[in-house]
Structure formats: C-alpha cells, structure tokens
Design a protein around this motif. Structure first.
Motif, short mmCIF file in Angstrom:
data_model
loop_
_atom_site.label_atom_id
_atom_site.label_comp_id
_atom_site.label_asym_id
_atom_site.label_seq_id
_atom_site.Cartn_x
_atom_site.Cartn_y
_atom_site.Cartn_z
N VAL A 202 17.16 21.51 88.28
CA VAL A 202 18.23 21.89 87.37
C VAL A 202 19.30 20.80 87.40
N ARG A 203 19.58 20.24 86.24
CA ARG A 203 20.66 19.25 86.15
C ARG A 203 21.90 19.94 85.60
N VAL A 204 23.00 19.86 86.34
CA VAL A 204 24.25 20.49 85.93
C VAL A 204 25.21 19.38 85.50
N VAL A 205 25.62 19.44 84.25
CA VAL A 205 26.42 18.35 83.67
C VAL A 205 27.87 18.79 83.53
N ASN A 206 28.76 17.99 84.10
CA ASN A 206 30.20 18.25 83.95
C ASN A 206 30.64 17.56 82.66
N THR A 207 30.38 18.22 81.55
CA THR A 207 30.44 17.61 80.23
C THR A 207 31.78 16.94 79.95
N HIS A 208 32.85 17.65 80.25
CA HIS A 208 34.19 17.11 79.95
C HIS A 208 34.88 16.54 81.19
N GLY A 209 34.20 16.66 82.34
CA GLY A 209 34.62 15.91 83.52
C GLY A 209 35.44 16.66 84.53
N ILE B 59 30.14 19.71 102.67
CA ILE B 59 29.76 19.45 101.27
C ILE B 59 28.34 18.89 101.26
N PRO B 60 27.44 19.48 100.47
CA PRO B 60 26.08 18.92 100.44
C PRO B 60 26.06 17.52 99.82
N ARG B 61 25.19 16.69 100.37
CA ARG B 61 24.97 15.34 99.83
C ARG B 61 23.54 15.26 99.33
N ILE B 62 23.24 14.15 98.65
CA ILE B 62 21.88 13.94 98.17
C ILE B 62 20.91 14.04 99.35
N GLY B 63 19.87 14.85 99.18
CA GLY B 63 18.90 15.05 100.25
C GLY B 63 19.14 16.31 101.07
N ASP B 64 20.33 16.89 100.95
CA ASP B 64 20.62 18.11 101.70
C ASP B 64 20.00 19.33 101.02
N THR B 65 19.53 20.26 101.85
CA THR B 65 18.92 21.49 101.36
C THR B 65 19.84 22.66 101.66
N LEU B 66 20.07 23.46 100.62
CA LEU B 66 20.87 24.68 100.76
C LEU B 66 19.96 25.83 101.13
N HIS C 216 18.56 34.28 104.44
CA HIS C 216 17.43 34.40 105.37
C HIS C 216 17.06 33.03 105.95
N ARG C 217 17.95 32.05 105.74
CA ARG C 217 17.82 30.68 106.28
C ARG C 217 16.58 29.96 105.75
N ARG C 218 16.18 30.31 104.53
CA ARG C 218 15.05 29.60 103.91
C ARG C 218 15.59 28.64 102.86
N PRO C 219 14.93 27.48 102.68
CA PRO C 219 15.37 26.52 101.65
C PRO C 219 15.31 27.15 100.27
N ILE C 220 16.37 26.95 99.48
CA ILE C 220 16.36 27.48 98.12
C ILE C 220 16.66 26.38 97.09
N LEU C 221 17.55 25.45 97.40
CA LEU C 221 17.86 24.34 96.49
C LEU C 221 18.08 23.08 97.31
N THR C 222 17.62 21.94 96.79
CA THR C 222 17.90 20.65 97.41
C THR C 222 18.65 19.78 96.41
N MET C 223 19.74 19.17 96.87
CA MET C 223 20.50 18.27 95.99
C MET C 223 19.76 16.93 95.93
N THR C 224 19.31 16.55 94.75
CA THR C 224 18.51 15.33 94.61
C THR C 224 19.24 14.22 93.88
N SER D 24 29.19 13.31 84.10
CA SER D 24 28.55 13.16 85.40
C SER D 24 27.78 14.45 85.73
N HIS D 25 26.82 14.33 86.64
CA HIS D 25 25.96 15.48 86.87
C HIS D 25 25.47 15.56 88.31
N VAL D 26 24.96 16.73 88.62
CA VAL D 26 24.31 17.01 89.91
C VAL D 26 22.93 17.56 89.59
N SER D 27 21.92 17.16 90.35
CA SER D 27 20.58 17.72 90.17
C SER D 27 20.20 18.50 91.42
N LEU D 28 19.64 19.68 91.19
CA LEU D 28 19.26 20.59 92.27
C LEU D 28 17.80 20.99 92.07
#
Ligand SMILES: [Zn+2]
Length: 199
Positions: A23-30, A61-68, A72-80, A159-163
C-alpha cells in the motif's frame, strides 16, 4: 498499481489488502497527517499495535525495513519505502470527540475515531475498538527530558510511504481533521490524501 484512492479531507477510507501486496500512502498536499490502522482480515480483534511494534522495532518511529506487529506480536506491515523525511508518530491516540471537547469545541467535530468506524462501515465491518494508530507524517518531536510537542509535518507534497502487507488485512486511514493544533500545517487546514494498492 491500482488507481489512486482518495482519503477525503476530514474523512476515513478503508480497503482489503492481500498478503504480499503493498500500500502506497501519498501525502498529496504535503502537510496532512494520515492515521493508519491495519486489522487481520480474518479476525478484527488482531490489529497493528504501536506498543507491540515499538517493542519489536526498538524505535519510536518505523524506518524502511522495519516491521510493525499486531497485538499478538505477529508481523502485519513492513515499511518498504519512505520519501517523506521519515517523521511519523507512534505515541498519540487517535483524535476523538473527547479530544475536541477538551480543546473547547462545542458540538460535533470530525475526528479520526469516527473516521475509522466510517471507513470500515463502508466495507461492512465494525471495529471492536480504536487501536492506537500509526500516525503517518505526524511530527511529534521529543526532548531528552521526554517532553513532547505537536508540530507541523516536515513531509513535502506528493511524498509517500509504502507498507507491505505481511498477512491478509484490512487497512484503514483517516485524513486527520485536527484544525485547532498545527499538526496538519500551520494554516490548520486539513486536506485530502491518497493511497494505492500495488501487487
Ligand atoms: Zn485525528
């Protein structure tokens, strides 16, 4: 990539995401904070948890490569990917009617808690609770003494974040309607944002 989906200003939007999709989340107006939740598609009582994620990441704060992680402590999203400057928040609860009452608002004020319910309702789902969100683009700096403050985002338009989804999940967003504190920019004018789901 799917078409860009609008997260309307001051509103919520949710979508199903399959394991392996991004999922790419775009901060359209910044300068728009986007509260982000993720729930196990098959069990909404399992959801992305900021406190469990911080424990796993050993970071605020998660960085690229970090998994949220889920509750239940299972991986659900990784910031890529993150082109936004890397400033997000994992500490602040979603805004709600009580937050705005505390800020002196009389009567209704749009809020992220209602937006989560509204976004999920469009998919026929009801959240069991409002987990603490991953507040993308939200700028909550801390001092060495542990003091926090609410500051405008540092992200830039487009700018954007990908998860990446680590399980089949439901993702939900709220374009935060906070217009009293400057967390959505010094003009205090919430805007729309966008997301896209990539294979
Ligand atoms: Zn909010």
């Amino acid at each position: 990539m799917s078409d860009l989906v609008t997260i309307p200003a001051r509103r919520g939007k949710a979508a199903f995401v399959a394991a392996g999709q991004t999922v790419r989340v775009v901060n359209t107006h910044g300068e728009q904070v986007v509260d982000t939740w993720a729930f196990n598609r098959h069990d909404l009582t399992e959801f992305m948890s900021m406190e469990h994620s911080r424990s796993g990441m050993r970071r605020l704060i998660p960085r690229i490569g970090d998994t949220l992680l889920t509750n239940h402590r299972r991986p659900i999203l990784t910031m890529t990917e993150d082109t936004s400057g890397g400033i997000h928040d994992t500490l602040m609860a979603a805004c709600d009617r009580y937050r705005y009452e505390g800020l002196g608002v009389v009567g209704h004020h749009d809020n992220c808690t209602d937006n989560l319910a509204q976004g999920l309702a469009e998919l026929g789902l009801v959240p069991a609770e409002t987990p603490s969100p991953l507040n993308l683009f939200m700028n909550i700096p801390w001092t060495g003494q542990g003091e926090l403050s609410f500051e405008p985002p540092v992200s830039t338009p487009g700018s954007h974040v990908s998860l990446r989804a680590e399980m089949d999940l439901v993702i939900a967003f709220s374009a935060c309607p906070q217009d009293i504190l400057p967390i959505n920019g010094r003009t205090c004018r919430p805007t729309e944002a966008h997301f896209a789901i990539m294979a």
